[in-house]
Scaffold this active site. Structure first.
Site, short mmCIF file in Angstrom:
data_model
loop_
_atom_site.label_atom_id
_atom_site.label_comp_id
_atom_site.label_asym_id
_atom_site.label_seq_id
_atom_site.Cartn_x
_atom_site.Cartn_y
_atom_site.Cartn_z
N LYS A 131 0.83 -1.22 0.00
CA LYS A 131 0.00 0.00 0.00
C LYS A 131 0.86 1.26 0.00
O LYS A 131 0.61 2.19 -0.76
CB LYS A 131 -0.96 0.02 1.21
N ARG A 135 -10.06 0.71 9.14
CA ARG A 135 -9.56 -0.64 9.38
C ARG A 135 -10.59 -1.51 10.09
O ARG A 135 -10.33 -2.68 10.33
CB ARG A 135 -8.31 -0.54 10.26
N ARG A 141 11.61 -6.19 5.47
CA ARG A 141 11.48 -4.78 5.11
C ARG A 141 12.41 -3.90 5.95
O ARG A 141 12.59 -4.12 7.14
CB ARG A 141 10.03 -4.33 5.33
N ARG A 147 11.14 -1.48 11.18
CA ARG A 147 10.04 -0.94 11.99
C ARG A 147 9.85 -1.83 13.22
O ARG A 147 9.98 -3.04 13.14
CB ARG A 147 8.76 -0.95 11.14
N ARG A 153 -0.35 -8.98 13.28
CA ARG A 153 -0.96 -7.94 12.44
C ARG A 153 -1.79 -8.56 11.31
O ARG A 153 -2.86 -8.05 10.96
CB ARG A 153 0.12 -7.02 11.84
P1 AMP Z 1 0.29 0.77 9.25
O1 AMP Z 1 1.45 1.67 9.07
O2 AMP Z 1 -0.91 1.18 8.43
O3 AMP Z 1 0.63 -0.69 9.06
O4 AMP Z 1 -0.19 0.93 10.77
C1 AMP Z 1 0.66 0.57 11.84
C2 AMP Z 1 -0.15 0.36 13.11
O5 AMP Z 1 -0.82 1.59 13.45
C3 AMP Z 1 -1.24 -0.68 13.04
O6 AMP Z 1 -0.76 -2.00 13.25
C4 AMP Z 1 -2.18 -0.20 14.14
O7 AMP Z 1 -1.67 -0.54 15.41
C5 AMP Z 1 -2.09 1.31 14.02
N1 AMP Z 1 -3.13 1.83 13.10
C6 AMP Z 1 -2.93 2.51 11.93
N2 AMP Z 1 -4.10 2.85 11.36
C7 AMP Z 1 -5.07 2.37 12.19
C8 AMP Z 1 -6.50 2.37 12.15
N3 AMP Z 1 -7.17 2.93 11.12
N4 AMP Z 1 -7.16 1.79 13.18
C9 AMP Z 1 -6.51 1.24 14.21
N5 AMP Z 1 -5.19 1.17 14.30
C10 AMP Z 1 -4.45 1.74 13.30
#
Ligand code: AMP
Length: 215
Positions: free
Chosen positions: A14, A89, A128, A161, A172
């Site tokens: 993404k 999400r 990554r 990360r 995740r």
């Molecule tokens: P990402 O970078 O999109 O993979 O997000 C990293 C982490 O941020 C996720 O594993 C969640 O813990 C948190 N997070 C990001 N966006 C959301 C969302 N819309 N709802 C809940 N948690 C989120």
């Protein structure tokens, strides 16, 4: 005008596709994950609250995310559209987003659902490495930087990360399947979802995205 959502499991690409979409369509990239990471870096209250969930690979509670995302959508740069990445999400977040948009005479034009098999996601995420400075993404095997640990683009330090270790990655993906996958049906019912094969090459994935959005 382009109002779109990138849907797909962690590791589907993404973030990589978002860079290309932003470049072609000129809409702002809104990543709730990036906003949380920025808050963690700056030591804010929100960052402290979010970090405990993020480090376990769990979702941050809906009430902490929804206001954050919708207030970002009110900023002037979103007037001609936006690219949401990592939000919504949960079905609850999607409903709240729809309510918010409807109240502003707006709606989502297209949802891009990028699918990739689980094994491949694990390989991608655990290998990554991201640039601490510019956020560019590399992979120890498939996209190695020219010099180990150094960003090709800005010379910044490459790091893993905190949530890209095997245990958190596995969680995740499970959280995605349980809480986020139901959004596929949600947007299927709304009739504005496009399914993209995320296992294809970066260029082919982008080609399919452009077909779904339209030139
Ligand atoms: P990402 O970078 O999109 O993979 O997000 C990293 C982490 O941020 C996720 O594993 C969640 O813990 C948190 N997070 C990001 N966006 C959301 C969302 N819309 N709802 C809940 N948690 C989120």
């Amino acid at each position: 005008m382009l109002r779109t959502i990138l849907l797909g499991p962690p590791g589907a690409g993404k973030g990589t596709q978002a860079v290309k979409i932003v470049e072609k369509y000129g809409v702002p990239h809104i990543s709730t994950g990036d906003i949380f990471r920025e808050n963690i870096k700056n030591g804010t209250e929100l960052g402290k609250k979010a970090q405990e969930y993020m480090n376990k690979g769990e979702l941050v509670p809906d009430d902490l995310v929804i206001d954050l995302a919708t207030s970002r959508l009110l900023e002037p740069d979103c007037a001609n559209g936006f690219l949401l990445d990592g939000f919504p999400r949960t079905v609850y977040q999607a409903e709240k987003l729809d309510e918010f948009l409807a109240a502003h005479d707006s709606k989502i034009d297209v949802v891009l659902d990028i699918a990739v098999e689980k094994e491949e996601l694990i390989t991608r995420l655990t290998g990554r490495r991201v640039c601490k400075t510019c956020g560019a993404s590399f992979h120890v095997v498939s996209v190695p930087p020219k010099q180990e640990g150094i960003c090709d683009f800005c010379g910044g330090e490459l790091i893993q990360r905190a949530d890209d270790n095997l245990e958190t990655v596995t969680n995740r993906i499970e959280v995605y399947e349980a809480q986020t996958m139901p959004l596929v049906d949600y947007y299927e019912n709304a009739g504005n979802i496009a399914h993209i094969n995320g296992a294809a090459s970066l260029e082919d994935v982008f080609g399919d995205i452009v077909k779904a959005i339209g030139e």
